[in-house]
Scaffold this active site. Structure first.
Site, PDB file in Angstrom:
ATOM      1  CE  LYS A  52      -3.656  -2.630   2.121  1.00 16.43           C
ATOM      2  NZ  LYS A  52      -4.366  -3.095   3.319  1.00 16.43           N
ATOM      3  CD  GLN A  96      -3.303  -4.770   6.443  1.00 19.36           C
ATOM      4  OE1 GLN A  96      -3.234  -3.786   5.727  1.00 19.36           O
ATOM      5  NE2 GLN A  96      -3.926  -5.878   6.050  1.00 19.36           N
ATOM      6  CG  ASP A 119      -9.419  -0.751   4.675  1.00 19.77           C
ATOM      7  OD1 ASP A 119      -9.182  -0.954   3.472  1.00 19.77           O
ATOM      8  OD2 ASP A 119      -8.669  -1.126   5.598  1.00 19.77           O
TER       9      ASP A 119
END
Ligand code: NAP
Length: 293
Positions: A52, A96, A119
């Site tokens: 990312k 994450q 997200d």
């Protein structure tokens, strides 16, 4: 049979984003800024976060990595989230997953400002997506939709069987595939570990989205001739022949399913690369305040 090339499409998406950022900077606009929170030392998470950050660099975004070891307390993580929520330069951020067991994932996700939840995991974004309102759509389902769109795969009136009902993949996938849009307008069956006669159901599918996390679970005898097969699965299996010591396996037994399918995503090189590209897309939307004005 056509292989859906996630590498090609994700590079296209990233290049489009890079051009957009270049234009924004020329016009004196703000450089999009993505932050990632990484707790602990899960090998796969390290790889995902690194990719990312690398994508941010390629596109011209700013990125910030906030790391803590596996002993970080829930309070400490909530404090990090609060700081990122308040930081005016950060347009969006991700935490994450998975988190260490002592941290309540739902509590962490709900602490993220939905406006920065690139997200798309916050209940507000999931609810808005379900209602068809502007929302951050979680990156993996969004990436699948983008692949269907860019390969112009017909979806209206088709039977889509989603295998797996997780909140980050299967459930949003089922919502997106049934909505009155393209891609969408499918008749959707959402299956899970308690589904009986799964094979009978997958055999009726025009489109199968496999997201269960069981390597090579979907075999040729479960797939109708000409079906579109989207493999979201990504499991590390030990493989001594690889330098890294492991290989990545999808949920579909590719070699035997591919000849029966009309379109299929490989693993690696399919959906996984699109996930990162979609996250970058959401970050651009966040920096332009396109979802929440
Ligand atoms: P998850 O949270 O573990 O959910 C798995 C789902 O599959 C659950 O709903 C489970 O049912 C269902 N399931 C398990 N065994 C089954 C069976 N035998 N038959 C039917 N359904 C079954 O997993 P996830 O986070 O959604 O991830 C799924 C896979 O996608 C994993 O391999 C993951 O690594 C991969 N993934 C890839 C990306 C990417 O970027 N490509 C992103 C996210 C995830 P129950 O609900 O009944 O337990």
């Amino acid at each position: 049979m056509q292989i859906i090339d996630g590498k090609l499409i994700s590079n296209q998406v990233k290049e489009e984003l890079r051009i957009e950022v270049e234009k924004t900077i020329k016009e004196g606009g703000k450089i999009p800024h993505l932050a990632a929170v990484l707790i602990g030392d899960n090998g796969a998470s390290e790889t995902y976060v690194a990719s990312k950050i690398k994508s941010c660099e390629q596109i011209g975004f700013k990125s910030t990595l906030v790391r803590r070891d596996a002993h970080a307390t829930e309070e400490e993580v909530l404090e990090i989230i609060n700081d990122l929520n308040m930081d005016e330069d950060i347009d969006g951020f991700i935490v994450q997953l998975p988190l260490p067991d002592h941290i309540d994932v739902d509590k962490i996700i709900e602490a993220i400002d939905p406006k920065k939840d690139v997200d798309g995991f916050h209940p507000i974004n999931i609810g808005r997506m379900a209602k068809g309102l502007p929302a951050y759509i979680s990156a993996t389902p969004y990436g699948v939709m983008e692949l269907l769109k860019r390969y112009e795969i017909p979806t209206a009136g088709k039977h889509c069987v989603v295998v797996g009902r997780s909140q980050i993949v299967g459930l949003p996938m089922s919502i997106l595939m049934q909505r009155n849009a393209y891609p969408g307008n499918c008749t959707v069956t959402l299956t899970h570990s308690r589904t009986q006669n799964l094979k009978e159901i997958t055999l009726q599918a025009d489109i199968i989205v496999a997201a269960l996390g069981r390597p090579e679970f979907i075999t040729a005898d479960m797939v109708k001739e000409g079906a579109v097969v989207i493999d979201v699965g990504l499991t590390r299996v030990v493989d001594a022949s690889k330098k890294s010591g492991f290989a990545l396996k999808g949920d579909v037994k590719f070699d035997e399913v591919a000849p029966k399918s009309s379109f299929i995503t490989p693993v690696p090189g399919g959906v996984g690369l699109m996930t990162v590209a979609s996250l970058m897309h959401n970050t651009l939307l966040a920096s332009r305040k396109e979802i929440y004005k």
